[in-house]
Scaffold this active site. Structure first.
Site, PDB file in Angstrom:
ATOM      1  N   CYS A 108       0.842  -1.196   0.000  1.00  0.00           N
ATOM      2  CA  CYS A 108       0.000   0.000   0.000  1.00  0.00           C
ATOM      3  C   CYS A 108       0.881   1.251   0.000  1.00  0.00           C
ATOM      4  CB  CYS A 108      -0.992  -0.005   1.150  1.00  0.00           C
ATOM      5  SG  CYS A 108      -0.381   0.641   2.688  1.00  0.00           S
ATOM      6  N   GLU A 109       0.412   2.230  -0.742  1.00  0.00           N
ATOM      7  CA  GLU A 109       1.227   3.434  -0.902  1.00  0.00           C
ATOM      8  C   GLU A 109       1.189   4.334   0.329  1.00  0.00           C
ATOM      9  OE1 GLU A 109      -0.478   5.091  -4.443  1.00  0.00           O
ATOM     10  OE2 GLU A 109      -1.810   6.419  -3.323  1.00  0.00           O
ATOM     11  N   HIS A 110       0.301   4.018   1.270  1.00  0.00           N
ATOM     12  CA  HIS A 110       0.224   4.848   2.481  1.00  0.00           C
ATOM     13  C   HIS A 110       1.212   4.401   3.545  1.00  0.00           C
ATOM     14  CE1 HIS A 110      -4.155   5.310   1.052  1.00  0.00           C
ATOM     15  NE2 HIS A 110      -3.454   6.346   0.645  1.00  0.00           N
ATOM     16  N   GLN A 155      -5.786  -0.169  -3.718  1.00  0.00           N
ATOM     17  CA  GLN A 155      -6.519  -1.235  -4.406  1.00  0.00           C
ATOM     18  C   GLN A 155      -7.362  -0.669  -5.545  1.00  0.00           C
ATOM     19  OE1 GLN A 155      -8.270  -4.239  -1.882  1.00  0.00           O
ATOM     20  NE2 GLN A 155      -9.800  -4.742  -3.438  1.00  0.00           N
ATOM     21  N   CYS A 160      -1.980  -3.202   6.452  1.00  0.00           N
ATOM     22  CA  CYS A 160      -1.983  -1.973   7.249  1.00  0.00           C
ATOM     23  C   CYS A 160      -3.246  -1.872   8.099  1.00  0.00           C
ATOM     24  CB  CYS A 160      -1.822  -0.739   6.361  1.00  0.00           C
ATOM     25  SG  CYS A 160      -3.202  -0.443   5.255  1.00  0.00           S
TER      26      CYS A 160
HETATM   27  N1  LIG Z   1      -9.090   3.617  -0.274  1.00  0.00           N
HETATM   28  C1  LIG Z   1      -8.012   2.921   0.128  1.00  0.00           C
HETATM   29  N2  LIG Z   1      -7.524   3.137   1.354  1.00  0.00           N
HETATM   30  C2  LIG Z   1      -6.457   2.409   1.726  1.00  0.00           C
HETATM   31  C3  LIG Z   1      -5.838   1.463   0.918  1.00  0.00           C
HETATM   32  N3  LIG Z   1      -4.809   0.924   1.603  1.00  0.00           N
HETATM   33  C4  LIG Z   1      -4.807   1.532   2.807  1.00  0.00           C
HETATM   34  N4  LIG Z   1      -5.801   2.431   2.886  1.00  0.00           N
HETATM   35  C5  LIG Z   1      -6.237   3.346   3.949  1.00  0.00           C
HETATM   36  O1  LIG Z   1      -5.540   4.558   3.863  1.00  0.00           O
HETATM   37  C6  LIG Z   1      -5.905   5.297   5.005  1.00  0.00           C
HETATM   38  C7  LIG Z   1      -4.816   6.237   5.412  1.00  0.00           C
HETATM   39  O2  LIG Z   1      -5.378   7.014   6.439  1.00  0.00           O
HETATM   40  P1  LIG Z   1      -4.584   8.109   7.293  1.00  0.00           P
HETATM   41  O3  LIG Z   1      -5.514   8.633   8.351  1.00  0.00           O
HETATM   42  O4  LIG Z   1      -3.939   9.082   6.360  1.00  0.00           O
HETATM   43  O5  LIG Z   1      -3.397   7.250   7.918  1.00  0.00           O
HETATM   44  P2  LIG Z   1      -3.359   6.452   9.289  1.00  0.00           P
HETATM   45  O6  LIG Z   1      -3.368   7.401  10.446  1.00  0.00           O
HETATM   46  O7  LIG Z   1      -2.179   5.529   9.219  1.00  0.00           O
HETATM   47  O8  LIG Z   1      -4.743   5.644   9.263  1.00  0.00           O
HETATM   48  P3  LIG Z   1      -5.213   4.359  10.099  1.00  0.00           P
HETATM   49  O9  LIG Z   1      -4.909   3.147   9.258  1.00  0.00           O
HETATM   50  O10 LIG Z   1      -6.689   4.532  10.312  1.00  0.00           O
HETATM   51  O11 LIG Z   1      -4.418   4.340  11.397  1.00  0.00           O
HETATM   52  C8  LIG Z   1      -6.290   4.263   6.052  1.00  0.00           C
HETATM   53  O12 LIG Z   1      -7.673   4.385   6.287  1.00  0.00           O
HETATM   54  C9  LIG Z   1      -6.009   2.927   5.361  1.00  0.00           C
HETATM   55  O13 LIG Z   1      -6.897   1.890   5.761  1.00  0.00           O
HETATM   56  C10 LIG Z   1      -6.377   1.265  -0.376  1.00  0.00           C
HETATM   57  O14 LIG Z   1      -5.908   0.458  -1.184  1.00  0.00           O
HETATM   58  N5  LIG Z   1      -7.458   2.016  -0.720  1.00  0.00           N
HETATM   59 ZN   LIG Z   2      -1.787   1.105   4.180  1.00  0.00          ZN
END
Ligand SMILES: Nc1nc2c(ncn2[C@@H]2O[C@H](COP(=O)(O)OP(=O)(O)OP(=O)(O)O)[C@@H](O)[C@H]2O)c(=O)[nH]1
Ligand SMILES: [Zn+2]
Length: 212
Positions: A99-101, A140, A170
């Site tokens: 995942c890019e996040h 995704q 994640c």
């Molecule tokens: N739409 C989408 N969201 C994703 C994907 N992979 C990860 N995420 C979501 O990206 C979001 C990033 O949210 P942020 O609030 O910026 O980051 P964070 O504080 O690490 O979020 P949490 O996972 O809720 O702790 C999270 O809700 C993840 O579940 C994906 O493929 N598609």
């Molecule tokens: Zn992620």
């Protein structure tokens, strides 16, 4: 490209052989050492001394999709298929992505169908396209749209249907910590987008094999 799909994808996401400004081996190994220190461990202890080198190598493999062109894989087509022009589905294409996040794994499978328009493509090429996009940092949604987009673009079939089901580490290993939840995404182009019956046929055939 289908206008609806193009809108879903940022320009940079649909890149064939993108030009990357890669750091040097030394720079990347230093960065991994920093991350090791960030964990709280000691990068100089014996077990970790070669880890920066290993991680650099593993990253080139896991993100090898940036050096590959999905459109090229679809270049070779066949027309001699006894007039077959109905639905072709390759289902249960397992993939690993990141995942890019958070840069942690997305583990899942893709189901890809298309309605040929006079020519078909080698079945393995569809799995190769999935793999190339999966070996990049992804969401995704983008992965799903990119697979459909390049097949629609290059083969120009009467329609493409892509369904992806995946677990996001994640969400499982950190954050909300929900193990076992599955995310489903789909993209339909052409006849699939315009005709709900074709969508149902695609989903039914995918499910018939124990898929999504
Ligand atoms: N739409 C989408 N969201 C994703 C994907 N992979 C990860 N995420 C979501 O990206 C979001 C990033 O949210 P942020 O609030 O910026 O980051 P964070 O504080 O690490 O979020 P949490 O996972 O809720 O702790 C999270 O809700 C993840 O579940 C994906 O493929 N598609
Ligand atoms: Zn992620």
């Amino acid at each position: 490209m289908d206008a609806a799909i193009k809108k879903m994808m940022p320009q940079s996401a649909y890149m064939d052989k993108p030009v990357t400004d890669r750091p040097s081996q030394e720079e990347v190994e230093t960065a991994v050492r920093t991350l090791l220190r960030w964990t709280g461990d000691n990068p100089d202890r014996e077990g970790l001394v070669d880890t920066p080198k290993r991680v650099a190598k593993a990253f080139r493999e896991m993100f090898g999709g940036y050096d590959m062109c999905p459109a090229e894989e679809l270049g070779r087509t066949f027309e001699e298929v006894a007039g077959y022009d109905d639905l072709v589905i390759v289902r249960d294409i397992k993939f690993h992505s990141h995942c890019e996040h958070h840069m942690v794994p997305i583990i899942g499978k893709a189901h890809v169908g298309y309605l040929p328009d006079g020519k078909v493509v080698g079945l393995s090429k569809i799995a190769r396209v999935v793999d190339i996009f999966a070996h990049r940092l992804q969401t995704q949604e983008a992965l799903t749209a990119q697979i459909a987009g390049v097949i629609q673009d290059v083969l120009n079939p009467r329609g493409v249907a892509v369904m992806v089901e995946a677990e996001h580490m994640c969400m499982a290993m950190r954050g909300i910590r929900k193990q076992g939840s599955t995310t489903l995404t789909s993209t339909f182009t052409g006849n699939f987008r315009d005709n709900p019956e074709e969508q149902i046929r695609f989903v039914t055939m995918v499910r018939a094999g124990g898929g999504a």
